[in-house]
Design a protein around this motif. Structure first.
Motif, PDB file in Angstrom:
ATOM      1  N   UNK A   1       6.675   2.025  -7.673  1.00  0.00           N
ATOM      2  CA  UNK A   1       6.407   2.577  -8.999  1.00  0.00           C
ATOM      3  C   UNK A   1       4.908   2.789  -9.195  1.00  0.00           C
ATOM      4  N   UNK A   2       4.118   1.802  -8.778  1.00  0.00           N
ATOM      5  CA  UNK A   2       2.667   1.942  -8.884  1.00  0.00           C
ATOM      6  C   UNK A   2       2.184   3.119  -8.050  1.00  0.00           C
ATOM      7  N   UNK A   3       2.739   3.245  -6.865  1.00  0.00           N
ATOM      8  CA  UNK A   3       2.374   4.362  -5.995  1.00  0.00           C
ATOM      9  C   UNK A   3       2.744   5.701  -6.585  1.00  0.00           C
ATOM     10  N   UNK A   4       3.934   5.764  -7.204  1.00  0.00           N
ATOM     11  CA  UNK A   4       4.374   7.019  -7.809  1.00  0.00           C
ATOM     12  C   UNK A   4       3.473   7.419  -8.963  1.00  0.00           C
ATOM     13  N   UNK A   5       2.972   6.429  -9.708  1.00  0.00           N
ATOM     14  CA  UNK A   5       2.162   6.721 -10.880  1.00  0.00           C
ATOM     15  C   UNK A   5       0.700   7.002 -10.520  1.00  0.00           C
ATOM     16  N   UNK A   6       0.152   6.229  -9.569  1.00  0.00           N
ATOM     17  CA  UNK A   6      -1.287   6.317  -9.317  1.00  0.00           C
ATOM     18  C   UNK A   6      -1.669   6.500  -7.851  1.00  0.00           C
ATOM     19  N   UNK A   7      -0.690   6.591  -6.970  1.00  0.00           N
ATOM     20  CA  UNK A   7      -0.979   6.647  -5.545  1.00  0.00           C
ATOM     21  C   UNK A   7      -1.673   7.907  -5.073  1.00  0.00           C
ATOM     22  N   UNK A   8      -1.696   8.937  -5.893  1.00  0.00           N
ATOM     23  CA  UNK A   8      -2.282  10.226  -5.533  1.00  0.00           C
ATOM     24  C   UNK A   8      -3.765  10.332  -5.886  1.00  0.00           C
ATOM     25  N   UNK A   9      -4.336   9.324  -6.505  1.00  0.00           N
ATOM     26  CA  UNK A   9      -5.626   9.492  -7.166  1.00  0.00           C
ATOM     27  C   UNK A   9      -6.830   9.554  -6.229  1.00  0.00           C
ATOM     28  N   UNK A  10      -6.636   9.243  -4.953  1.00  0.00           N
ATOM     29  CA  UNK A  10      -7.729   9.376  -3.982  1.00  0.00           C
ATOM     30  C   UNK A  10      -7.648  10.702  -3.217  1.00  0.00           C
ATOM     31  N   UNK A  11      -6.881  11.646  -3.726  1.00  0.00           N
ATOM     32  CA  UNK A  11      -6.621  12.872  -2.974  1.00  0.00           C
ATOM     33  C   UNK A  11      -7.879  13.688  -2.676  1.00  0.00           C
ATOM     34  N   UNK A  12      -8.925  13.547  -3.462  1.00  0.00           N
ATOM     35  CA  UNK A  12     -10.172  14.282  -3.222  1.00  0.00           C
ATOM     36  C   UNK A  12     -11.251  13.404  -2.581  1.00  0.00           C
ATOM     37  N   UNK A  13     -10.897  12.193  -2.192  1.00  0.00           N
ATOM     38  CA  UNK A  13     -11.870  11.267  -1.629  1.00  0.00           C
ATOM     39  C   UNK A  13     -11.789  11.274  -0.099  1.00  0.00           C
ATOM     40  N   UNK A  14     -12.933  11.260   0.547  1.00  0.00           N
ATOM     41  CA  UNK A  14     -12.990  11.149   2.003  1.00  0.00           C
ATOM     42  C   UNK A  14     -13.072   9.677   2.400  1.00  0.00           C
TER      43      UNK A  14
ATOM     44  N   UNK B   1     -10.990   7.062   2.842  1.00  0.00           N
ATOM     45  CA  UNK B   1     -10.376   6.059   1.958  1.00  0.00           C
ATOM     46  C   UNK B   1     -10.025   4.823   2.776  1.00  0.00           C
ATOM     47  N   UNK B   2     -10.637   3.700   2.429  1.00  0.00           N
ATOM     48  CA  UNK B   2     -10.373   2.439   3.125  1.00  0.00           C
ATOM     49  C   UNK B   2      -9.933   1.325   2.179  1.00  0.00           C
ATOM     50  N   UNK B   3     -10.371   1.395   0.910  1.00  0.00           N
ATOM     51  CA  UNK B   3     -10.043   0.342  -0.053  1.00  0.00           C
ATOM     52  C   UNK B   3      -8.880   0.759  -0.940  1.00  0.00           C
ATOM     53  N   UNK B   4      -8.906   2.006  -1.394  1.00  0.00           N
ATOM     54  CA  UNK B   4      -7.877   2.505  -2.297  1.00  0.00           C
ATOM     55  C   UNK B   4      -8.371   2.741  -3.704  1.00  0.00           C
ATOM     56  N   UNK B   5      -9.617   2.332  -3.977  1.00  0.00           N
ATOM     57  CA  UNK B   5     -10.187   2.539  -5.310  1.00  0.00           C
ATOM     58  C   UNK B   5     -11.332   3.539  -5.297  1.00  0.00           C
ATOM     59  N   UNK B   6     -11.456   4.301  -4.222  1.00  0.00           N
ATOM     60  CA  UNK B   6     -12.594   5.208  -4.084  1.00  0.00           C
ATOM     61  C   UNK B   6     -12.673   6.252  -5.192  1.00  0.00           C
ATOM     62  N   UNK B   7     -11.558   6.515  -5.848  1.00  0.00           N
ATOM     63  CA  UNK B   7     -11.537   7.499  -6.924  1.00  0.00           C
ATOM     64  C   UNK B   7     -12.376   7.082  -8.128  1.00  0.00           C
TER      65      UNK B   7
ATOM     66  N   UNK C   1     -15.501   5.827  -8.177  1.00  0.00           N
ATOM     67  CA  UNK C   1     -16.925   6.106  -8.042  1.00  0.00           C
ATOM     68  C   UNK C   1     -17.221   6.357  -6.570  1.00  0.00           C
ATOM     69  N   UNK C   2     -18.137   7.262  -6.279  1.00  0.00           N
ATOM     70  CA  UNK C   2     -18.474   7.568  -4.889  1.00  0.00           C
ATOM     71  C   UNK C   2     -19.369   6.508  -4.251  1.00  0.00           C
ATOM     72  N   UNK C   3     -19.950   5.629  -5.057  1.00  0.00           N
ATOM     73  CA  UNK C   3     -20.861   4.600  -4.554  1.00  0.00           C
ATOM     74  C   UNK C   3     -20.063   3.474  -3.897  1.00  0.00           C
ATOM     75  N   UNK C   4     -20.241   3.240  -2.586  1.00  0.00           N
ATOM     76  CA  UNK C   4     -19.458   2.193  -1.913  1.00  0.00           C
ATOM     77  C   UNK C   4     -19.727   0.796  -2.445  1.00  0.00           C
ATOM     78  N   UNK C   5     -20.915   0.576  -3.014  1.00  0.00           N
ATOM     79  CA  UNK C   5     -21.218  -0.737  -3.580  1.00  0.00           C
ATOM     80  C   UNK C   5     -20.415  -0.980  -4.859  1.00  0.00           C
ATOM     81  N   UNK C   6     -20.240   0.053  -5.665  1.00  0.00           N
ATOM     82  CA  UNK C   6     -19.401  -0.054  -6.857  1.00  0.00           C
ATOM     83  C   UNK C   6     -17.948  -0.298  -6.456  1.00  0.00           C
ATOM     84  N   UNK C   7     -17.494   0.402  -5.429  1.00  0.00           N
ATOM     85  CA  UNK C   7     -16.126   0.222  -4.928  1.00  0.00           C
ATOM     86  C   UNK C   7     -15.892  -1.227  -4.484  1.00  0.00           C
ATOM     87  N   UNK C   8     -16.828  -1.762  -3.693  1.00  0.00           N
ATOM     88  CA  UNK C   8     -16.680  -3.137  -3.201  1.00  0.00           C
ATOM     89  C   UNK C   8     -16.769  -4.144  -4.329  1.00  0.00           C
TER      90      UNK C   8
END
Length: 309
Positions: free
Chosen positions: A168-181, A183-189, A191-198
């Motif tokens: 269900x979570x995937x169906x609702x939000x799993x597409x949100x990294x579609x414009x991100x190169x 993707x290793x964490x899953x929250x890249x959408x 912010x583009x800053x890897x420090x913010x992501x971490x």
């Protein structure tokens, strides 16, 4: 000055943990910060300090199932069974507590992401109590929300509301990294800053790695349904100024389309709305080193402008 406050949630289960930050100057107004899905209010410390330096008292809490509130209760990702207005009603309770301590000051809301949904729900219910609202990283018609709601409602009706289903979570939000190169964490959408992501992924007060119950995820979809269209906008007082901001690479705002969709709903119903879209930036425009000072200055300029009217 800092006040720590707590109060019983609208869900009648949790004690919501909150804070009131008071500048060492005569305050000219109050801003209540409403944080987003899976995070907590101390992620906004940079903004809190900027608002205080500008002469505003700042109030914030951690929603049920989130942050310090969840740390204390031990209940993560479950918002209770009182329905999708729960967080909005909790924000109204916090406002009442703040106004008991600091009455007769103009009161503003700032809501980011899910916090913007809550702020919009609040404006429709209690907008007459506010001087202005800033919505950041908001959504128009959120992609897939209606379809996911059907599946989630079925699960809740079958007695699986307290369970969590990654599908269900995937169906609702799993597409949100579609414009991100890369993707290793899953929250890249966010912010583009890897420090913010971490920082977001590793923060023990964030719910990033913790599942959300089916019932709460269903409430999340209903929150979004309640703030759609001119039907929602008609409930917002026409005298309430709105500042609508976001990034044009933010999937929540459908890459700019949803941001303007919300502004057009408000404009079409006779509201005062100012829109600013930051080109090239993702969801958390207030966490980009290059523009966060500009973003916060824009919010302060909006609030100061309301006070000068």
């Amino acid at each position: 000055m800092l006040h720590e406050v707590n109060f019983l949630s609208f869900n009648k289960r949790d004690e919501v943990q909150g804070w009131i930050y008071v500048p060492a100057v005569k305050p000219k107004g109050i801003v209540q910060i409403i944080h987003g899905f899976g995070e907590h209010s101390r992620r906004y410390l940079h903004m809190i300090v900027k608002f205080m330096d500008a002469g505003y008292i700042v109030a914030a809490d951690d929603h049920v199932g989130h942050g310090k509130t969840a740390m204390d209760s031990g209940i993560w990702g479950d918002w209770g069974d009182a329905g999708f207005h729960t967080m909005m009603e909790d924000e109204h309770t916090l406002k009442k507590l703040v106004c008991e301590k600091y009455p007769d000051l103009p009161y503003f809301l700032f809501g980011h992401s899910m916090g913007s949904f809550i702020a919009r729900d609040y404006a429709a219910a209690y907008g007459d109590d506010l001087a202005g609202v800033t919505i950041c990283g908001t959504t128009g018609t959120f992609r897939g929300a209606s379809e996911a709601a059907v599946l989630l409602k079925k699960a809740v009706d079958e007695g699986l509301g307290k369970d969590s289903n990654a599908e269900f979570t995937g169906a609702l939000m799993g597409w949100m990294c579609e414009r991100c190169d890369d993707v290793t964490i899953g929250n890249e959408w966010i912010c583009a800053d890897p420090y913010v992501q971490r920082d977001h992924a590793e923060d023990p007060f964030d719910a990033f790695t913790k599942p959300t119950s089916n019932r709460s995820l269903y409430d999340f979809t209903q929150m979004m349904e309640a703030i759609k269209g001119t039907e929602w906008a008609e409930k917002v007082p026409k005298s309430l100024p709105v500042y609508n901001i976001g990034g044009d690479q933010d999937p929540v705002g459908e890459y700019g389309k949803g941001i303007y969709e919300v502004s057009n709903w408000l404009w079409d119903t006779g509201h005062r709305v100012t829109t600013k879209v930051y080109s090239g930036y993702r969801h958390e425009i207030h966490n980009y080193a290059a523009i966060k000072d500009e973003v916060e200055a824009g919010i302060i300029e909006f609030m100061d402008g309301v006070l000068e009217d």
